[in-house]
Design a protein around this motif. Structure first.
Motif, PDB file in Angstrom:
ATOM      1  N   ALA A 189       7.176  -1.162  -0.138  1.00  0.00           N
ATOM      2  CA  ALA A 189       6.193  -0.088   0.006  1.00  0.00           C
ATOM      3  C   ALA A 189       6.473   0.985  -1.042  1.00  0.00           C
ATOM      4  O   ALA A 189       7.609   1.416  -1.194  1.00  0.00           O
ATOM      5  N   PRO A 190       5.459   1.390  -1.806  1.00  0.00           N
ATOM      6  CA  PRO A 190       5.672   2.424  -2.824  1.00  0.00           C
ATOM      7  C   PRO A 190       6.113   3.742  -2.201  1.00  0.00           C
ATOM      8  O   PRO A 190       5.741   4.075  -1.076  1.00  0.00           O
ATOM      9  N   ASP A 191       6.926   4.457  -2.946  1.00  0.00           N
ATOM     10  CA  ASP A 191       7.361   5.773  -2.490  1.00  0.00           C
ATOM     11  C   ASP A 191       6.231   6.780  -2.677  1.00  0.00           C
ATOM     12  O   ASP A 191       5.282   6.572  -3.432  1.00  0.00           O
ATOM     13  N   TRP A 192       6.373   7.885  -1.959  1.00  0.00           N
ATOM     14  CA  TRP A 192       5.435   8.992  -2.123  1.00  0.00           C
ATOM     15  C   TRP A 192       5.564   9.567  -3.523  1.00  0.00           C
ATOM     16  O   TRP A 192       6.659   9.800  -4.023  1.00  0.00           O
ATOM     17  N   THR A 193       4.455   9.775  -4.191  1.00  0.00           N
ATOM     18  CA  THR A 193       4.415  10.517  -5.446  1.00  0.00           C
ATOM     19  C   THR A 193       3.250  11.491  -5.356  1.00  0.00           C
ATOM     20  O   THR A 193       2.353  11.349  -4.514  1.00  0.00           O
ATOM     21  N   ILE A 194       3.256  12.439  -6.253  1.00  0.00           N
ATOM     22  CA  ILE A 194       2.184  13.435  -6.223  1.00  0.00           C
ATOM     23  C   ILE A 194       0.842  12.812  -6.595  1.00  0.00           C
ATOM     24  O   ILE A 194      -0.224  13.396  -6.333  1.00  0.00           O
ATOM     25  N   GLN A 195       0.868  11.583  -7.149  1.00  0.00           N
ATOM     26  CA  GLN A 195      -0.381  10.895  -7.453  1.00  0.00           C
ATOM     27  C   GLN A 195      -1.182  10.636  -6.175  1.00  0.00           C
ATOM     28  O   GLN A 195      -2.415  10.619  -6.202  1.00  0.00           O
ATOM     29  N   GLU A 204       0.847  -1.189   0.000  1.00  0.00           N
ATOM     30  CA  GLU A 204       0.000   0.000   0.000  1.00  0.00           C
ATOM     31  C   GLU A 204       0.878   1.233   0.000  1.00  0.00           C
ATOM     32  O   GLU A 204       1.845   1.323   0.760  1.00  0.00           O
ATOM     33  N   GLY A 205       0.540   2.158  -0.878  1.00  0.00           N
ATOM     34  CA  GLY A 205       1.296   3.395  -0.965  1.00  0.00           C
ATOM     35  C   GLY A 205       0.933   4.358   0.143  1.00  0.00           C
ATOM     36  O   GLY A 205      -0.022   4.149   0.894  1.00  0.00           O
ATOM     37  N   PRO A 206       1.700   5.416   0.271  1.00  0.00           N
ATOM     38  CA  PRO A 206       1.379   6.444   1.268  1.00  0.00           C
ATOM     39  C   PRO A 206      -0.007   7.025   0.996  1.00  0.00           C
ATOM     40  O   PRO A 206      -0.471   7.056  -0.139  1.00  0.00           O
ATOM     41  N   GLN A 207      -0.654   7.462   2.041  1.00  0.00           N
ATOM     42  CA  GLN A 207      -1.972   8.073   1.907  1.00  0.00           C
ATOM     43  C   GLN A 207      -2.005   9.405   2.634  1.00  0.00           C
ATOM     44  O   GLN A 207      -1.396   9.559   3.699  1.00  0.00           O
ATOM     45  N   LEU A 208      -2.705  10.341   2.031  1.00  0.00           N
ATOM     46  CA  LEU A 208      -2.921  11.630   2.676  1.00  0.00           C
ATOM     47  C   LEU A 208      -4.238  11.562   3.428  1.00  0.00           C
ATOM     48  O   LEU A 208      -5.290  11.335   2.831  1.00  0.00           O
ATOM     49  N   LEU A 209      -4.171  11.695   4.742  1.00  0.00           N
ATOM     50  CA  LEU A 209      -5.368  11.635   5.573  1.00  0.00           C
ATOM     51  C   LEU A 209      -6.022  13.008   5.586  1.00  0.00           C
ATOM     52  O   LEU A 209      -5.506  13.957   6.184  1.00  0.00           O
ATOM     53  N   ALA A 210      -7.146  13.105   4.880  1.00  0.00           N
ATOM     54  CA  ALA A 210      -7.788  14.404   4.685  1.00  0.00           C
ATOM     55  C   ALA A 210      -8.225  15.034   6.003  1.00  0.00           C
ATOM     56  O   ALA A 210      -8.193  16.255   6.162  1.00  0.00           O
ATOM     57  N   ASP A 211      -8.615  14.204   6.969  1.00  0.00           N
ATOM     58  CA  ASP A 211      -9.128  14.751   8.227  1.00  0.00           C
ATOM     59  C   ASP A 211      -8.045  15.462   9.036  1.00  0.00           C
ATOM     60  O   ASP A 211      -8.298  16.471   9.695  1.00  0.00           O
ATOM     61  N   GLY A 250      -4.658  15.917   7.652  1.00  0.00           N
ATOM     62  CA  GLY A 250      -3.618  16.490   6.805  1.00  0.00           C
ATOM     63  C   GLY A 250      -2.296  15.765   6.916  1.00  0.00           C
ATOM     64  O   GLY A 250      -1.299  16.167   6.314  1.00  0.00           O
ATOM     65  N   GLU A 251      -2.268  14.644   7.659  1.00  0.00           N
ATOM     66  CA  GLU A 251      -1.034  13.894   7.830  1.00  0.00           C
ATOM     67  C   GLU A 251      -0.856  12.886   6.695  1.00  0.00           C
ATOM     68  O   GLU A 251      -1.825  12.449   6.078  1.00  0.00           O
ATOM     69  N   ILE A 252       0.396  12.518   6.463  1.00  0.00           N
ATOM     70  CA  ILE A 252       0.716  11.509   5.455  1.00  0.00           C
ATOM     71  C   ILE A 252       0.969  10.187   6.160  1.00  0.00           C
ATOM     72  O   ILE A 252       1.844  10.090   7.023  1.00  0.00           O
ATOM     73  N   GLN A 253       0.184   9.197   5.808  1.00  0.00           N
ATOM     74  CA  GLN A 253       0.367   7.865   6.372  1.00  0.00           C
ATOM     75  C   GLN A 253       1.356   7.106   5.510  1.00  0.00           C
ATOM     76  O   GLN A 253       1.191   7.012   4.297  1.00  0.00           O
ATOM     77  N   SER A 254       2.382   6.553   6.129  1.00  0.00           N
ATOM     78  CA  SER A 254       3.428   5.862   5.381  1.00  0.00           C
ATOM     79  C   SER A 254       2.878   4.645   4.648  1.00  0.00           C
ATOM     80  O   SER A 254       1.867   4.050   5.045  1.00  0.00           O
ATOM     81  N   GLY A 255       3.570   4.273   3.582  1.00  0.00           N
ATOM     82  CA  GLY A 255       3.189   3.084   2.826  1.00  0.00           C
ATOM     83  C   GLY A 255       3.541   1.807   3.584  1.00  0.00           C
ATOM     84  O   GLY A 255       4.255   1.823   4.586  1.00  0.00           O
ATOM     85  N   ARG A 256       3.039   0.693   3.089  1.00  0.00           N
ATOM     86  CA  ARG A 256       3.264  -0.596   3.735  1.00  0.00           C
ATOM     87  C   ARG A 256       3.709  -1.617   2.699  1.00  0.00           C
ATOM     88  O   ARG A 256       3.137  -1.702   1.610  1.00  0.00           O
ATOM     89  N   ALA A 257       4.759  -2.373   3.029  1.00  0.00           N
ATOM     90  CA  ALA A 257       5.229  -3.423   2.130  1.00  0.00           C
ATOM     91  C   ALA A 257       4.176  -4.519   2.027  1.00  0.00           C
ATOM     92  O   ALA A 257       3.324  -4.673   2.913  1.00  0.00           O
ATOM     93  N   GLY A 258       4.235  -5.295   0.966  1.00  0.00           N
ATOM     94  CA  GLY A 258       3.239  -6.342   0.746  1.00  0.00           C
ATOM     95  C   GLY A 258       3.868  -7.672   0.389  1.00  0.00           C
ATOM     96  O   GLY A 258       5.084  -7.787   0.180  1.00  0.00           O
ATOM     97  N   LEU A 259       3.035  -8.683   0.337  1.00  0.00           N
ATOM     98  CA  LEU A 259       3.448 -10.034  -0.040  1.00  0.00           C
ATOM     99  C   LEU A 259       2.379 -10.579  -0.959  1.00  0.00           C
ATOM    100  O   LEU A 259       1.215 -10.708  -0.564  1.00  0.00           O
ATOM    101  N   ILE A 260       2.767 -10.880  -2.209  1.00  0.00           N
ATOM    102  CA  ILE A 260       1.788 -11.338  -3.187  1.00  0.00           C
ATOM    103  C   ILE A 260       2.256 -12.638  -3.836  1.00  0.00           C
ATOM    104  O   ILE A 260       3.446 -12.955  -3.849  1.00  0.00           O
TER     105      ILE A 260
END
Length: 454
Positions: A200-206, A150-157, A159-169
């Motif tokens: 874990a994906p890096d932060w991008t402007i996406q 899971e990539g980083p997420q911007l928590l709208a409530d 304004g914090e950035i939640q770090s990404g999480r590595a995965g196993l597929i």
């Protein structure tokens, strides 16, 4: 006497030999309904078994389920019938019998009597399956097991950035190959999932674009957004090429053209025009700056020069046909055709007399930003006509604008924002340069609530 003994021994040997051969013949006859030693069908040793027993052994093995493991955890069983697996047991056994019966009977009997192993009979597996069905079964298992990164997420409530999480597929290609092999294997009936670690994906402007789009999903009106990372060149574009009303945001272009028209630093009167236009959004002051742009007391000519120069800078979707709070006149155009308003994907019913796009204004702000650093497009388009100091003066001028509840409302206290806002009855926009410790950004946003007759 000796001759009689010899005759007795010979007769005894003949009787015993005949009895042995007869017994061996009986055993050989009984073995005729069995497959010879060394017979292998589909990789399974079936020598010494009757055809029926061989069929049962083959079916029992190949029609048994494949067990799937994830590490030590048993997670699924795949039944051959679920993937359309069928095996030609009858044909393979018949082929083995036919190969055995091709050999001459006396030779088969002689080998049997002397205990010689017959020539091995090998029949390779003949089976088939539906690979699409197998892949579908694997996908169901993998969809349940996989934990994608899971990539980083911007928590709208917050304004914090939640770090990404590595995965196993699941490595589906490798595991699919292993499953195919297991269904056709004579000894292996279990498969361990092959898993791949996903970093874990890096932060991008996406991430920012996704967060904004999520917020706008519940907005019933129209939104146009353009964000430019001035360090990386990454962009957020949401309806950024749609023609919109220019509002007072057009005054950013007026500042550039007015400073370009000046041969000297602005005098006190001109400085007051700039300040009231930037901070009070005075339309009257903006029109007087159009006089400066025109080189005469003619706001319509100033609007024309402004439009021509915006097009020269590449702002092809921007124009001012009628000055602020003015009426159309027969000698002047009341609107312009642009690529954006001639082929609208979304009709926002923009003001026909003054239009732009988020991309045009965003690009202009970027040019002002770089010009203030002594580089960029403005200095290249207007060499000697506008200076680094004048661009910095425009930045500093718009920093004094404390109005507007879009950009300034959304940044931490103390953040330097050089911006110009604008609104109408149902539109509210803001555009500016935001200076942050983590980098500088151009931001344009406009929200429009649909009119009742839309």
């Amino acid at each position: 006497m000796l001759r009689a003994i010899r005759r007795l021994l010979l007769i005894t040997l003949l009787v015993l030999g005949s009895a042995f051969l007869l017994y061996q013949g009986f055993l050989f006859w009984r073995a005729l309904d069995k497959l010879p030693p060394g017979t292998t069908i589909a990789g399974l040793p079936v020598g010494g078994l009757t055809p029926d027993a061989a069929r049962d052994a083959i079916n029992e093995h190949f029609l048994s389920p494949i067990t799937v493991y994830n590490g030590e955890e048993r997670i699924a069983e795949l039944l051959p019938r679920d993937i359309g697996f069928t095996i030609d047991t009858e044909g393979m056994v018949a082929e083995a019998r036919a190969d055995w019966e091709k050999q001459e009977m006396w030779r088969r009997y002689a080998e049997f009597v002397v205990g010689m192993s017959p020539q091995p009979i090998v029949v390779y597996v003949r089976a088939r399956h539906d690979d699409a069905a197998l892949e579908s079964q694997l996908n169901m298992i993998a969809d349940f097991i996989d934990r994608p990164a899971e990539g980083p997420q911007l928590l709208a409530d917050t304004g914090e950035i939640q770090s990404g999480r590595a995965g196993l597929i699941t490595d589906r290609a490798t595991t699919l190959y292993q499953l195919r092999s297991a269904f056709y294997s004579p000894d292996e009936r279990q498969v361990d999932l092959t898993l791949i670690e996903e970093p874990a994906p890096d932060w991008t402007i996406q991430v920012l674009q996704d967060a904004i789009e999520k917020q706008l999903a519940s907005f019933e009106g129209f939104a146009s957004v353009f964000i430019l990372d001035l360090q990386t060149g990454e962009e957020v574009r949401i309806n950024s090429d749609v023609a919109v009303s220019a509002l007072s945001i057009m005054k950013i272009a007026i500042f550039v053209e007015a400073y370009r028209a000046l041969d000297n630093p602005p005098d006190a009167f001109q400085q007051e025009l700039f300040l009231s236009t930037a901070t009070a959004s005075s339309n009257h002051s903006a029109n007087l700056l159009l006089h400066l742009i025109a080189g005469e007391d003619n706001t319509y000519q100033g609007a024309k020069v402004l439009t021509d120069e915006m097009h020269r800078m590449g702002m092809v979707n921007s124009f001012m046909a009628i000055p602020y709070d003015a009426a159309a006149v027969p000698s002047r155009p009341s609107t312009y055709d642009t690529p954006a308003n001639m082929n609208p994907t979304i009709d926002t019913r923009p003001d026909p007399s003054m239009q732009t796009t988020a991309e045009d204004i965003g690009g202009l702000l970027a040019m002002i930003y770089y010009c203030a650093k002594g580089e960029g497009g403005l200095l290249a388009v207007y060499p000697g006509e506008i200076t680094q100091e004048e661009c910095q003066a425009i930045v500093d001028l718009m920093v004094q604008n404390v109005e507007g509840n879009l950009i300034r409302f959304g940044v931490p206290d103390g953040t330097r924002v050089s911006h110009k806002h604008g609104w109408s009855f149902n539109e509210h926009g803001d555009a500016g340069i935001v200076y942050t410790p983590g980098g500088d950004f151009v931001i344009y946003s406009l929200l429009a609530q649909p009119e009742s007759d839309w």
